[in-house]
Design a protein around this motif. Structure first.
Motif, PDB file in Angstrom:
ATOM      1  N   ASP A   1       3.531   9.881  -5.831  1.00 16.36           N
ATOM      2  CA  ASP A   1       4.767  10.584  -5.492  1.00 16.36           C
ATOM      3  C   ASP A   1       5.057  11.491  -6.668  1.00 16.36           C
ATOM      4  O   ASP A   1       5.583  11.049  -7.694  1.00 16.36           O
ATOM      5  CB  ASP A   1       5.903   9.596  -5.261  1.00 16.36           C
ATOM      6  CG  ASP A   1       7.200  10.304  -4.868  1.00 16.36           C
ATOM      7  OD1 ASP A   1       7.161  11.533  -4.663  1.00 16.36           O
ATOM      8  OD2 ASP A   1       8.237   9.632  -4.789  1.00 16.36           O
ATOM      9  N   GLY A   2       4.684  12.770  -6.541  1.00 17.19           N
ATOM     10  CA  GLY A   2       4.723  13.658  -7.704  1.00 17.19           C
ATOM     11  C   GLY A   2       3.664  13.210  -8.692  1.00 17.19           C
ATOM     12  O   GLY A   2       2.476  13.168  -8.373  1.00 17.19           O
ATOM     13  N   SER A   3       4.098  12.859  -9.912  1.00 16.52           N
ATOM     14  CA  SER A   3       3.156  12.394 -10.919  1.00 16.52           C
ATOM     15  C   SER A   3       3.157  10.879 -11.060  1.00 16.52           C
ATOM     16  O   SER A   3       2.521  10.335 -11.961  1.00 16.52           O
ATOM     17  CB  SER A   3       3.482  13.032 -12.274  1.00 16.52           C
ATOM     18  OG  SER A   3       4.787  12.660 -12.692  1.00 16.52           O
ATOM     19  N   TYR A   4       3.866  10.188 -10.148  1.00 18.07           N
ATOM     20  CA  TYR A   4       4.007   8.738 -10.270  1.00 18.07           C
ATOM     21  C   TYR A   4       3.096   8.026  -9.267  1.00 18.07           C
ATOM     22  O   TYR A   4       3.100   8.322  -8.061  1.00 18.07           O
ATOM     23  CB  TYR A   4       5.461   8.316 -10.044  1.00 18.07           C
ATOM     24  CG  TYR A   4       6.409   8.901 -11.058  1.00 18.07           C
ATOM     25  CD1 TYR A   4       6.501   8.360 -12.336  1.00 18.07           C
ATOM     26  CD2 TYR A   4       7.192  10.010 -10.722  1.00 18.07           C
ATOM     27  CE1 TYR A   4       7.368   8.910 -13.273  1.00 18.07           C
ATOM     28  CE2 TYR A   4       8.056  10.567 -11.651  1.00 18.07           C
ATOM     29  CZ  TYR A   4       8.139  10.012 -12.927  1.00 18.07           C
ATOM     30  OH  TYR A   4       8.985  10.566 -13.853  1.00 18.07           O
ATOM     31  N   LEU A   5       2.343   7.068  -9.762  1.00 14.89           N
ATOM     32  CA  LEU A   5       1.473   6.271  -8.915  1.00 14.89           C
ATOM     33  C   LEU A   5       2.321   5.261  -8.142  1.00 14.89           C
ATOM     34  O   LEU A   5       3.052   4.464  -8.722  1.00 14.89           O
ATOM     35  CB  LEU A   5       0.443   5.533  -9.775  1.00 14.89           C
ATOM     36  CG  LEU A   5      -0.513   4.591  -9.041  1.00 14.89           C
ATOM     37  CD1 LEU A   5      -1.435   5.382  -8.115  1.00 14.89           C
ATOM     38  CD2 LEU A   5      -1.345   3.793 -10.050  1.00 14.89           C
ATOM     39  N   VAL A   6       2.245   5.283  -6.801  1.00 11.83           N
ATOM     40  CA  VAL A   6       3.055   4.380  -5.994  1.00 11.83           C
ATOM     41  C   VAL A   6       2.219   3.297  -5.313  1.00 11.83           C
ATOM     42  O   VAL A   6       2.782   2.327  -4.794  1.00 11.83           O
ATOM     43  CB  VAL A   6       3.856   5.161  -4.928  1.00 11.83           C
ATOM     44  CG1 VAL A   6       4.837   6.098  -5.596  1.00 11.83           C
ATOM     45  CG2 VAL A   6       2.914   5.932  -3.995  1.00 11.83           C
ATOM     46  N   GLY A   7       0.929   3.424  -5.315  1.00  9.34           N
ATOM     47  CA  GLY A   7       0.110   2.392  -4.705  1.00  9.34           C
ATOM     48  C   GLY A   7      -1.322   2.838  -4.524  1.00  9.34           C
ATOM     49  O   GLY A   7      -1.698   3.974  -4.853  1.00  9.34           O
ATOM     50  N   GLU A   8      -2.142   1.935  -3.996  1.00  7.88           N
ATOM     51  CA  GLU A   8      -3.556   2.213  -3.760  1.00  7.88           C
ATOM     52  C   GLU A   8      -3.966   1.611  -2.420  1.00  7.88           C
ATOM     53  O   GLU A   8      -3.405   0.595  -1.987  1.00  7.88           O
ATOM     54  CB  GLU A   8      -4.421   1.614  -4.870  1.00  7.88           C
ATOM     55  CG  GLU A   8      -4.184   2.235  -6.243  1.00  7.88           C
ATOM     56  CD  GLU A   8      -4.985   1.540  -7.323  1.00  7.88           C
ATOM     57  OE1 GLU A   8      -5.456   2.230  -8.242  1.00  7.88           O
ATOM     58  OE2 GLU A   8      -5.129   0.297  -7.236  1.00  7.88           O
ATOM     59  N   TYR A   9      -4.917   2.253  -1.780  1.00  6.00           N
ATOM     60  CA  TYR A   9      -5.462   1.693  -0.550  1.00  6.00           C
ATOM     61  C   TYR A   9      -6.984   1.725  -0.613  1.00  6.00           C
ATOM     62  O   TYR A   9      -7.583   2.494  -1.379  1.00  6.00           O
ATOM     63  CB  TYR A   9      -4.954   2.422   0.684  1.00  6.00           C
ATOM     64  CG  TYR A   9      -5.404   3.869   0.812  1.00  6.00           C
ATOM     65  CD1 TYR A   9      -6.569   4.176   1.506  1.00  6.00           C
ATOM     66  CD2 TYR A   9      -4.652   4.910   0.275  1.00  6.00           C
ATOM     67  CE1 TYR A   9      -6.989   5.484   1.651  1.00  6.00           C
ATOM     68  CE2 TYR A   9      -5.059   6.218   0.409  1.00  6.00           C
ATOM     69  CZ  TYR A   9      -6.225   6.511   1.095  1.00  6.00           C
ATOM     70  OH  TYR A   9      -6.637   7.808   1.229  1.00  6.00           O
ATOM     71  N   GLN A  10      -7.604   0.878   0.168  1.00  3.46           N
ATOM     72  CA  GLN A  10      -9.057   0.770   0.191  1.00  3.46           C
ATOM     73  C   GLN A  10      -9.584   1.300   1.518  1.00  3.46           C
ATOM     74  O   GLN A  10      -9.017   1.038   2.584  1.00  3.46           O
ATOM     75  CB  GLN A  10      -9.501  -0.676   0.005  1.00  3.46           C
ATOM     76  CG  GLN A  10     -11.022  -0.846  -0.034  1.00  3.46           C
ATOM     77  CD  GLN A  10     -11.433  -2.301  -0.197  1.00  3.46           C
ATOM     78  OE1 GLN A  10     -10.752  -3.200   0.290  1.00  3.46           O
ATOM     79  NE2 GLN A  10     -12.546  -2.526  -0.880  1.00  3.46           N
ATOM     80  N   THR A  11     -10.667   2.055   1.415  1.00  6.45           N
ATOM     81  CA  THR A  11     -11.350   2.562   2.610  1.00  6.45           C
ATOM     82  C   THR A  11     -12.779   2.046   2.615  1.00  6.45           C
ATOM     83  O   THR A  11     -13.481   2.126   1.595  1.00  6.45           O
ATOM     84  CB  THR A  11     -11.373   4.103   2.620  1.00  6.45           C
ATOM     85  OG1 THR A  11     -10.052   4.601   2.489  1.00  6.45           O
ATOM     86  CG2 THR A  11     -11.978   4.623   3.910  1.00  6.45           C
ATOM     87  N   ARG A  12     -13.209   1.525   3.746  1.00  8.48           N
ATOM     88  CA  ARG A  12     -14.592   1.075   3.920  1.00  8.48           C
ATOM     89  C   ARG A  12     -15.204   1.822   5.111  1.00  8.48           C
ATOM     90  O   ARG A  12     -14.613   1.853   6.199  1.00  8.48           O
ATOM     91  CB  ARG A  12     -14.660  -0.435   4.153  1.00  8.48           C
ATOM     92  CG  ARG A  12     -14.250  -1.265   2.959  1.00  8.48           C
ATOM     93  CD  ARG A  12     -14.497  -2.751   3.224  1.00  8.48           C
ATOM     94  NE  ARG A  12     -13.708  -3.233   4.344  1.00  8.48           N
ATOM     95  CZ  ARG A  12     -12.463  -3.697   4.226  1.00  8.48           C
ATOM     96  NH1 ARG A  12     -11.866  -3.723   3.035  1.00  8.48           N
ATOM     97  NH2 ARG A  12     -11.814  -4.134   5.291  1.00  8.48           N
ATOM     98  N   ASP A  13     -16.361   2.423   4.866  1.00  5.37           N
ATOM     99  CA  ASP A  13     -17.069   3.171   5.916  1.00  5.37           C
ATOM    100  C   ASP A  13     -18.472   2.609   6.059  1.00  5.37           C
ATOM    101  O   ASP A  13     -19.143   2.323   5.057  1.00  5.37           O
ATOM    102  CB  ASP A  13     -17.188   4.656   5.544  1.00  5.37           C
ATOM    103  CG  ASP A  13     -15.849   5.347   5.418  1.00  5.37           C
ATOM    104  OD1 ASP A  13     -15.317   5.783   6.439  1.00  5.37           O
ATOM    105  OD2 ASP A  13     -15.341   5.440   4.273  1.00  5.37           O
ATOM    106  N   TRP A  14     -18.940   2.494   7.295  1.00 12.47           N
ATOM    107  CA  TRP A  14     -20.336   2.154   7.515  1.00 12.47           C
ATOM    108  C   TRP A  14     -20.794   2.769   8.831  1.00 12.47           C
ATOM    109  O   TRP A  14     -19.992   3.081   9.702  1.00 12.47           O
ATOM    110  CB  TRP A  14     -20.550   0.639   7.506  1.00 12.47           C
ATOM    111  CG  TRP A  14     -19.861  -0.126   8.597  1.00 12.47           C
ATOM    112  CD1 TRP A  14     -20.321  -0.392   9.847  1.00 12.47           C
ATOM    113  CD2 TRP A  14     -18.566  -0.730   8.525  1.00 12.47           C
ATOM    114  NE1 TRP A  14     -19.401  -1.126  10.573  1.00 12.47           N
ATOM    115  CE2 TRP A  14     -18.323  -1.361   9.772  1.00 12.47           C
ATOM    116  CE3 TRP A  14     -17.592  -0.809   7.531  1.00 12.47           C
ATOM    117  CZ2 TRP A  14     -17.151  -2.035  10.048  1.00 12.47           C
ATOM    118  CZ3 TRP A  14     -16.418  -1.492   7.798  1.00 12.47           C
ATOM    119  CH2 TRP A  14     -16.211  -2.098   9.043  1.00 12.47           C
ATOM    120  N   GLY A  15     -22.080   2.970   8.903  1.00 13.38           N
ATOM    121  CA  GLY A  15     -22.628   3.577  10.110  1.00 13.38           C
ATOM    122  C   GLY A  15     -23.933   4.285   9.830  1.00 13.38           C
ATOM    123  O   GLY A  15     -24.684   3.920   8.922  1.00 13.38           O
ATOM    124  N   GLY A  16     -24.194   5.313  10.629  1.00  9.77           N
ATOM    125  CA  GLY A  16     -25.422   6.072  10.469  1.00  9.77           C
ATOM    126  C   GLY A  16     -25.268   7.463  11.040  1.00  9.77           C
ATOM    127  O   GLY A  16     -24.278   7.788  11.703  1.00  9.77           O
TER     128      GLY A  16
END
Length: 738
Positions: free
Chosen positions: A493-508
């Protein structure tokens, strides 16, 4: 009276002896040979020695050399004057010469992509016997066309005695330890064998003998000069001698190993100097082995060393007229390019003959064109599986067979490479990334490749691709692939870290593509897989989401940069489109377009670099596929990836000033840089406005090392945000938002 006449007759008969400092006559004079020793950058002193001998009118009828002595010697043997040798040697870009990667403009687009990320310049072979290191830090392929004189490539195949000045380079048989005096064949290949210092360069195969640097057995090849028929031999030693080490030297492991090697090799110097008629010792204790920056001083030292032996050399001098005739006899020689009778391949590698011949544009009946041949062999070498690609001319008369001689890397077919990068600033936590590429080359006669990429760090994942060319020219290809990756992404949020999320991708996916020479690649592919996301930390209102992937991806990439990490010249870019449709198997319906352009131009110590990026989307673009910006040269002064939206645009430019760094292989170069950029991200493409652009700038200190760039700097944005950056292994031309 008779006694007076008798004394006069005796005095007249003795005149040639009493006047032994007068120039020798051309009739019945001694054959003079010069033996030039090895010594790396110190070998530049040989040029000064030859200059001074020329001024003294001492002819050189035979010349032989070891290592750098062979480099200088081969030019003299072709009739170069000492002044021409100096100009030629000083004009060589030795830093480029000592790197193995082909000229990037000649590399195929696929080989260019091998180094788009920070991959270190070391290859490890994976064999049934375990891991195998490459046979030299530098393969030396570029040495095959180091100089422009055609005689270096067309003369000497029958005998090196046919050159204007008969010549012998000296090497060592790696298997038997025997001294090998080369007397015919490819001149530059012979010289490369003479200077193939173990550890630095791989051995050179000539005939059935594996050859390395001649200094191991014969640092100063006086015996070789005698075997050529020289009556008088002038020996020149430019290497170290025990005791030359400067006072106060630090005796670390590298210094101890170097001194031990010096002591061993110096034992073969003294016996050779003892049998020489004139032994010229050039003292250069303060000149390192690879320091070519002191060439002028080293050449001057060679001239001065000759003056210590005037009493021995003046009796060998010719009169002005006789010396002029001798010089004319060697400098008037003009090499003749042969007509090609046939093009053949002497192939001992796993690459098919046809793949090699497809890259040779010289044809039967053509006059040998060295410029075309250089480009042809470069196209063969850039396949990435050869230590070297040489050639020879065989046959007698004006027509000769052109024989292409590739030497494969002995640790094929599996090659492993490693790399790493790191970056941190005041707002972001540090991100470290390790990379491993494992490639199985030449899977079949068309050149199939099986490539596995492993990523550990900020991005965790593994991907495998089977790249299969569809014909011998390797223009068309098909590339099926499988992948899995996981990444933690920060939200600001602007220059402030408000959180993190994880992304997982798999396939072909499966791609069809076209290579447009060394310029570009076009791909179109179908992707099928799944993406899952969820909150990793912080107070994000971000429910677990999942998306089945079913999409078409189109892309064109082009690359004319001289380098990828810190380019000095050229430009590169790409345009990509991602079309997700339910009819293709996707849960969502959206389109995503993105493109970038980077480039550089250099004049003197100044380099201008520029970068432009833009992207847009339509439809139901999910949050985790939005464009992200922020960071050094990606909207400077704010946290990495702190801005995000469904559209973005940015442009930036900067200057680098070269502060210091020797033009040597693996030497670190230092730069001071300044950068200004502008841009923004937007929630929707229609919100984009020029008056909404943010402005940022940075001052940086940059090191260009053998293992990639290292950079630190201060950045500030127009809204008052500022930060300090530190990053290693982040390439300038590495695109974001791919």
């Amino acid at each position: 009276m008779n006694r007076v006449w008798f004394l006069l007759v005796v005095m007249l008969a003795a005149c040639p002896v009493l006047g032994n400092e007068q120039p020798a006559t051309d009739e019945d004079r001694s054959i003079i040979g010069v033996a030039l020793g090895g010594g790396g950058a110190r070998g530049m002193a040989h040029i000064g020695v030859l200059q001074r001998l020329d001024e003294l009118r001492v002819p050189v009828d035979r010349i032989c050399g070891t290592s750098m002595g062979a480099v200088v010697g081969v030019l003299f043997s072709l009739g170069f004057t000492p002044e021409e040798i100096e100009a030629t040697v000083l004009a060589v870009d030795w830093r480029s010469l000592m790197t193995d990667r082909p000229d990037r403009l000649q590399m195929s687009y696929r080989r260019k992509t091998d180094y788009m990320e920070n991959i270190w310049p070391i290859e490890i072979g994976v064999t049934g016997d375990g891991l195998v290191l490459q046979r030299g830090m530098i393969m030396g392929q570029k040495f095959n066309f180091i100089f422009e004189d055609p005689g270096l490539y067309t003369a000497g195949y029958d005998s090196f005695d046919s050159l204007p000045v008969p010549f012998r380079p000296v090497a060592t048989d790696l298997e038997t330890g025997e001294v090998v005096i080369l007397d015919r064949g490819n001149l530059l290949q012979a010289v490369r064998a003479s200077m193939a210092a173990p550890g630095a360069f791989p051995p050179v195969l000539i005939g059935d003998r594996l050859l390395v640097d001649g200094y191991l057995r014969t640092m100063v090849p006086v015996d070789a000069a005698r075997e050529m028929g020289a009556d008088k031999v002038i020996a020149v030693h430019v290497g170290w001698a025990p005791g030359d080490t400067p006072d106060g030297s630090r005796w670390g492991l590298p210094e101890i190993l170097l001194q031990a090697n010096l002591i061993l090799t110096y034992s073969n110097v003294l016996p050779q100097l003892d049998v020489a008629d004139v032994g010229v010792l050039v003292s250069l204790p303060d000149v390192p082995l690879f320091d070519l920056t002191q060439a002028k001083e080293v050449i001057a030292a060679g001239r001065a060393a000759v003056d210590n032996h005037l009493e021995e050399l003046l009796p060998l001098a010719l009169s002005e007229a006789e010396y002029a005739r001798w010089r004319e006899s060697i400098h008037s020689w003009i090499p003749v390019s042969p007509v090609i009778a046939a093009v053949e391949v002497e192939n001992r590698t796993m690459v098919s003959d046809r793949t090699i011949t497809e890259r040779i544009t010289q044809a039967d009946g053509d006059t040998l064109d060295l410029g075309r041949l250089k480009n042809d062999l470069g196209r063969v070498y850039q396949l990435g599986v050869f230590e070297s690609v040489d050639f020879s001319l065989e046959g007698s008369g004006p027509s000769k067979d052109l024989v292409i001689q590739p030497t494969g890397k002995p640790y094929l077919p599996w090659i492993m490479r490693f790399g790493a990068s790191y970056r941190i600033n005041l707002q972001n936590r540090g991100e470290i990334q390790f990379l491993t590429h494992l490639i199985r080359y030449e899977f079949n006669s068309l050149g199939g490749e099986l490539r596995t990429d492993l990523a550990l760090g900020a991005l965790m994942g593994v991907a495998g691709e089977f790249y299969q060319p569809l014909e011998y020219s390797r223009t068309l290809f098909i590339a099926p692939a499988l992948f899995y990756q996981s990444r933690i992404t920060s939200v600001f949020d602007g220059s402030y870290l408000v959180g993190e999320y994880q992304t997982r991708d798999w396939g072909g996916h499966i791609d069809l593509g076209v290579n447009l020479g060394s310029l570009a690649e076009i791909r179109a592919g179908y992707w099928l897989g799944r993406t899952e996301t969820g909150v990793d930390s912080g107070g994000l209102d971000f429910p677990l989401q999942g998306e089945d992937i079913g999409a078409l991806k189109f892309g064109i990439g082009f690359d004319l940069l001289d380098r990828h990490s810190i380019p000095k010249r050229g430009f590169a870019g790409s345009v990509q489109a991602w079309l997700a449709r339910p009819g293709l198997g996707d849960d969502l319906d959206f389109e995503r377009y993105w493109g970038h352009l980077v480039g550089a131009a250099t004049r003197g110590d100044w380099t201008l670099q520029y970068r432009v990026q833009a992207g847009s989307s339509e439809g139901d673009l999910p949050f985790y596929r939005q464009f992200q910006m922020g960071g050094l040269r990606d909207l400077t002064g704010i946290a990495n990836n702190s801005l995000r939206g469904r559209a973005f645009g940015m442009a930036g430019a900067g200057l680098l000033y070269h502060l210091s760094g020797m033009n040597l292989p693996f030497a670190t170069q230092w730069y001071l840089g300044g950068w200004v950029d502008t841009g923004n991200t937007w929630e929707y493409p229609e919100y984009a406005r020029l008056d909404d652009f943010k402005l940022g700038g940075a001052l940086t200190l940059l090191m260009d090392t053998a293992f990639g760039p290292i950079e630190t700097g201060y950045g500030r944005s127009d809204n008052g945000h500022d930060t300090i950056y530190l990053q290693a292994g982040i390439h300038f031309a590495m695109p974001s938002n791919r």
